[in-house]
Design a protein around this motif. Structure first.
Motif, PDB file in Angstrom:
ATOM      1  N   MET A   1       0.828  -1.210   0.000  1.00 15.42           N
ATOM      2  CA  MET A   1       0.000   0.000   0.000  1.00 15.42           C
ATOM      3  C   MET A   1       0.861   1.258   0.000  1.00 15.42           C
ATOM      4  SD  MET A   1      -3.348  -0.382  -0.040  1.00 15.42           S
ATOM      5  CE  MET A   1      -4.240   0.831   0.937  1.00 15.42           C
ATOM      6  N   SER A   2       2.063   1.157   0.606  1.00 18.10           N
ATOM      7  CA  SER A   2       2.842   2.370   0.795  1.00 18.10           C
ATOM      8  C   SER A   2       3.409   2.904  -0.515  1.00 18.10           C
ATOM      9  CB  SER A   2       3.971   2.124   1.795  1.00 18.10           C
ATOM     10  OG  SER A   2       4.872   1.171   1.255  1.00 18.10           O
ATOM     11  N   VAL A   3       3.260   2.155  -1.607  1.00 19.84           N
ATOM     12  CA  VAL A   3       3.746   2.674  -2.877  1.00 19.84           C
ATOM     13  C   VAL A   3       2.657   3.447  -3.634  1.00 19.84           C
ATOM     14  CG1 VAL A   3       5.534   0.926  -3.124  1.00 19.84           C
ATOM     15  CG2 VAL A   3       3.261   0.503  -4.064  1.00 19.84           C
ATOM     16  N   LEU A   4       1.470   3.564  -3.059  1.00 19.29           N
ATOM     17  CA  LEU A   4       0.413   4.353  -3.694  1.00 19.29           C
ATOM     18  C   LEU A   4       0.837   5.821  -3.781  1.00 19.29           C
ATOM     19  CD1 LEU A   4      -2.798   2.994  -1.911  1.00 19.29           C
ATOM     20  CD2 LEU A   4      -2.068   2.534  -4.269  1.00 19.29           C
ATOM     21  N   THR A   5       0.469   6.479  -4.855  1.00 22.92           N
ATOM     22  CA  THR A   5       0.703   7.922  -4.948  1.00 22.92           C
ATOM     23  C   THR A   5      -0.354   8.643  -4.109  1.00 22.92           C
ATOM     24  OG1 THR A   5      -0.799   8.259  -6.802  1.00 22.92           O
ATOM     25  CG2 THR A   5       1.486   7.633  -7.340  1.00 22.92           C
ATOM     26  N   PRO A   6      -0.097   9.922  -3.777  1.00 22.15           N
ATOM     27  CA  PRO A   6      -1.132  10.681  -3.053  1.00 22.15           C
ATOM     28  C   PRO A   6      -2.475  10.660  -3.796  1.00 22.15           C
ATOM     29  CG  PRO A   6       0.942  11.857  -2.993  1.00 22.15           C
ATOM     30  CD  PRO A   6       1.155  10.683  -3.909  1.00 22.15           C
ATOM     31  N   TYR A   7      -2.437  10.817  -5.102  1.00 18.44           N
ATOM     32  CA  TYR A   7      -3.678  10.813  -5.883  1.00 18.44           C
ATOM     33  C   TYR A   7      -4.395   9.477  -5.755  1.00 18.44           C
ATOM     34  CZ  TYR A   7      -6.804  11.045  -9.927  1.00 18.44           C
ATOM     35  OH  TYR A   7      -7.908  11.018 -10.744  1.00 18.44           O
ATOM     36  N   GLN A   8      -3.645   8.379  -5.825  1.00 18.41           N
ATOM     37  CA  GLN A   8      -4.259   7.049  -5.700  1.00 18.41           C
ATOM     38  C   GLN A   8      -4.870   6.851  -4.311  1.00 18.41           C
ATOM     39  OE1 GLN A   8      -0.735   4.870  -6.872  1.00 18.41           O
ATOM     40  NE2 GLN A   8      -1.660   4.277  -8.840  1.00 18.41           N
ATOM     41  N   ILE A   9      -4.171   7.332  -3.276  1.00 13.08           N
ATOM     42  CA  ILE A   9      -4.738   7.218  -1.925  1.00 13.08           C
ATOM     43  C   ILE A   9      -6.049   7.991  -1.836  1.00 13.08           C
ATOM     44  CG2 ILE A   9      -4.383   7.863   0.509  1.00 13.08           C
ATOM     45  CD1 ILE A   9      -1.381   7.298   0.056  1.00 13.08           C
ATOM     46  N   ARG A  10      -6.053   9.210  -2.377  1.00 12.33           N
ATOM     47  CA  ARG A  10      -7.286  10.012  -2.314  1.00 12.33           C
ATOM     48  C   ARG A  10      -8.412   9.354  -3.089  1.00 12.33           C
ATOM     49  NH1 ARG A  10      -3.528  14.201  -3.426  1.00 12.33           N
ATOM     50  NH2 ARG A  10      -4.433  14.519  -5.486  1.00 12.33           N
ATOM     51  N   GLN A  11      -8.066   8.749  -4.224  1.00 13.86           N
ATOM     52  CA  GLN A  11      -9.095   8.056  -5.011  1.00 13.86           C
ATOM     53  C   GLN A  11      -9.634   6.839  -4.258  1.00 13.86           C
ATOM     54  OE1 GLN A  11     -10.493   8.749  -8.231  1.00 13.86           O
ATOM     55  NE2 GLN A  11      -9.652  10.759  -7.735  1.00 13.86           N
ATOM     56  N   GLN A  12      -8.762   6.129  -3.548  1.00 14.02           N
ATOM     57  CA  GLN A  12      -9.227   4.975  -2.764  1.00 14.02           C
ATOM     58  C   GLN A  12     -10.063   5.420  -1.569  1.00 14.02           C
ATOM     59  OE1 GLN A  12      -6.621   1.799  -1.886  1.00 14.02           O
ATOM     60  NE2 GLN A  12      -5.934   1.545  -4.018  1.00 14.02           N
ATOM     61  N   CYS A  13      -9.731   6.579  -0.990  1.00 18.64           N
ATOM     62  CA  CYS A  13     -10.594   7.141   0.056  1.00 18.64           C
ATOM     63  C   CYS A  13     -11.980   7.427  -0.515  1.00 18.64           C
ATOM     64  CB  CYS A  13     -10.001   8.443   0.598  1.00 18.64           C
ATOM     65  SG  CYS A  13      -8.487   8.246   1.552  1.00 18.64           S
ATOM     66  N   ARG A  14     -11.981   8.022  -1.720  1.00 22.37           N
ATOM     67  CA  ARG A  14     -13.244   8.420  -2.342  1.00 22.37           C
ATOM     68  C   ARG A  14     -14.133   7.208  -2.631  1.00 22.37           C
ATOM     69  NH1 ARG A  14     -13.155  12.524  -7.456  1.00 22.37           N
ATOM     70  NH2 ARG A  14     -11.660  13.514  -6.035  1.00 22.37           N
ATOM     71  N   SER A  15     -13.502   6.100  -3.069  1.00 21.36           N
ATOM     72  CA  SER A  15     -14.290   4.906  -3.417  1.00 21.36           C
ATOM     73  C   SER A  15     -14.655   4.091  -2.181  1.00 21.36           C
ATOM     74  CB  SER A  15     -13.478   4.027  -4.379  1.00 21.36           C
ATOM     75  OG  SER A  15     -12.406   3.407  -3.688  1.00 21.36           O
ATOM     76  N   GLY A  16     -14.024   4.422  -1.042  1.00 23.28           N
ATOM     77  CA  GLY A  16     -14.298   3.653   0.167  1.00 23.28           C
ATOM     78  C   GLY A  16     -13.323   2.509   0.400  1.00 23.28           C
ATOM     79  N   HIS A 247      -5.840  10.403  10.427  1.00 28.01           N
ATOM     80  CA  HIS A 247      -6.427  10.121   9.107  1.00 28.01           C
ATOM     81  C   HIS A 247      -6.418  11.420   8.305  1.00 28.01           C
ATOM     82  CE1 HIS A 247      -7.709   6.870  11.699  1.00 28.01           C
ATOM     83  NE2 HIS A 247      -8.128   6.165  10.661  1.00 28.01           N
ATOM     84  N   MET A 248      -5.265  11.733   7.735  1.00 32.08           N
ATOM     85  CA  MET A 248      -4.992  13.053   7.182  1.00 32.08           C
ATOM     86  C   MET A 248      -5.336  13.122   5.696  1.00 32.08           C
ATOM     87  SD  MET A 248      -3.616  13.678  10.104  1.00 32.08           S
ATOM     88  CE  MET A 248      -2.843  15.282  10.023  1.00 32.08           C
ATOM     89  N   LEU A 249      -5.383  14.380   5.207  1.00 31.34           N
ATOM     90  CA  LEU A 249      -5.408  14.570   3.757  1.00 31.34           C
ATOM     91  C   LEU A 249      -3.979  14.410   3.236  1.00 31.34           C
ATOM     92  CD1 LEU A 249      -6.806  15.381   1.084  1.00 31.34           C
ATOM     93  CD2 LEU A 249      -6.104  17.742   1.597  1.00 31.34           C
ATOM     94  N   VAL A 250      -3.787  13.493   2.293  1.00 27.70           N
ATOM     95  CA  VAL A 250      -2.480  13.313   1.662  1.00 27.70           C
ATOM     96  C   VAL A 250      -2.442  14.208   0.429  1.00 27.70           C
ATOM     97  CG1 VAL A 250      -0.858  11.673   0.668  1.00 27.70           C
ATOM     98  CG2 VAL A 250      -2.393  10.944   2.518  1.00 27.70           C
TER      99      VAL A 250
END
Lengths: 261, 261
Positions: A1-16, A247-250
């Motif tokens: 998981m730690s190789v996710l980009t900030p954008y990918q993390i935010r997208q995964q937050c958005r999808s749940g 649980h921050m904004l990346v």
């Protein structure tokens, strides 16, 4: 998981798909504290941040009430869904913890993003310094102090500090490193005697977890991003949304961009 | 007298009109510690400075043995006469204190100039910090420590430190300011517990004078330019000339030029 980009993390937050603590994710990128307030409080809160830049270093503010983006900090941001977890406060009380605030969003809400100590901890670790709360796998200990923040409108309160124990020579190095990062709390505000800043028992933090202090070490205290949360609670605002602790904004901003030197 | 330029002070030293302590003269200009050694020791001493830059920050070295000038630091310098007072050591013992060393000059002598805490004290005062030894009008207290210097050839010994008591918040600011000046000892090396660096009694300095430490203050320790003098004494060199304590070479270089930021 730690190789996710900030954008990918935010997208995964958005999808749940992602609702975890963000500590250790997207290394090298700025993570931000978040506070969302109705617009009648926004001018006062902005002034509070301006008056108290060490505990409340403002990284970003939404361009207009209701805006859900912040293009300078995060591509395609929807602030209502792109953090892993949110806390909702009504009349100063925590009423809900959710992974998405789209359903309760209002056009009068103003978003503020505030720097977080994760950024400078990364630079301390890179220099070979030990950070006790990371070694002991707990939250950093935080304390209420008698250092008064400068009040602004309805916002007021004492400064909250985080504490990391260090040998004096390491503390001197940490002061040098953190001085380069004024937007993420900057240099410590105190070291040594806890009572000098109104902390009566260093073994009992007001927030987070206690950590061990070894012989020869001194507690080193940094202004902490929990300070604005205390000021918001003191203000008795009728409605507020914040990130859930840890649980921050990346963001897409690299920590190195926050270095003034 | 304090409006004299560095050049005028050096000229008055040369003529014999000035033989005082240089503290407070030519504000804004770098004052330097001096050590003059026979050339057979020069390579070892240069290496000792290189290995121990915090106590022995080398500002300048004569281009050749016997050279009496240092054009990059002082116009028309005659190092044999342009300091107010000199000490002469033979076989490690102080044998003479004079205002001029022209008569004992030799073609094999190599001059070294080392940074002095006067430079950073000026920046601390300019920032509004109190320096206790200045307030109390005494010499800064200095202590031998158990911090070992890295030896080089015949030169070896413990680091000597100077001490200035400060409140922790002022010490943090002092660390920031002094970090900008690595050529004049830079950031402190320790604060707090004197015993942690081998100082048994803070009220009894090994050099200079004791100063008061007020409630809430901690002692802050800087690497000190007396360190090379101790190393020279330990080396048992047969001949050495140094400035008399407090009677420094006043250079044409401004303190601001030593700031790396």
């Amino acid at each position: 998981m730690s190789v996710l980009t900030p954008y990918q993390i935010r997208q995964q937050c958005r999808s749940g798909a992602f609702s975890d603590n963000t500590s250790g994710f997207a290394p090298g990128f700025v993570q931000a504290n978040m506070a969302i307030l109705p617009k009648q409080y926004a001018a006062d809160f902005l002034q509070f941040c301006h008056f108290n830049p060490k505990p409340c270093p403002l990284l970003g503010m939404a361009a207009t009430p209701g805006a859900i983006d912040m293009p300078s900090l995060a591509k395609d941001l929807d602030i209502r869904s792109d953090l892993p977890k949110y806390r909702v406060f009504k009349d100063g009380k925590l009423t809900d913890e959710v992974t998405d605030v789209r359903e309760i969003w209002r056009d009068d809400l103003v978003t503020f993003l505030i720097g977080c100590s994760f950024s400078f901890e990364e630079s301390l670790l890179a220099d070979g310094l030990e950070i006790r709360n990371i070694t002991e796998k707990v939250n950093v200990p935080m304390y209420r102090t008698n250092i008064a923040c400068t009040p602004a409108g309805v916002f007021h309160g004492g400064m909250v500090v985080s504490m990391r124990p260090m040998l004096p020579a390491d503390a001197i190095r940490a002061i040098q490193i953190c001085s380069r990062f004024p937007q993420v709390h900057g240099a410590p505000v105190h070291f040594g005697d806890p009572a000098a800043i109104g902390i009566n028992d260093i073994t009992k933090p007001d927030f987070g977890d206690a950590v061990s202090i070894k012989p020869g070490e001194v507690p080193v205290f940094w202004a902490c991003g929990v300070t604005p949360q205390v000021a918001i609670a003191n203000a008795g605002v009728d409605f507020c949304i914040a990130h859930s602790p840890g649980h921050m904004l990346v963001t897409d901003l690299t920590n190195s961009k926050l270095s003034v030197l």
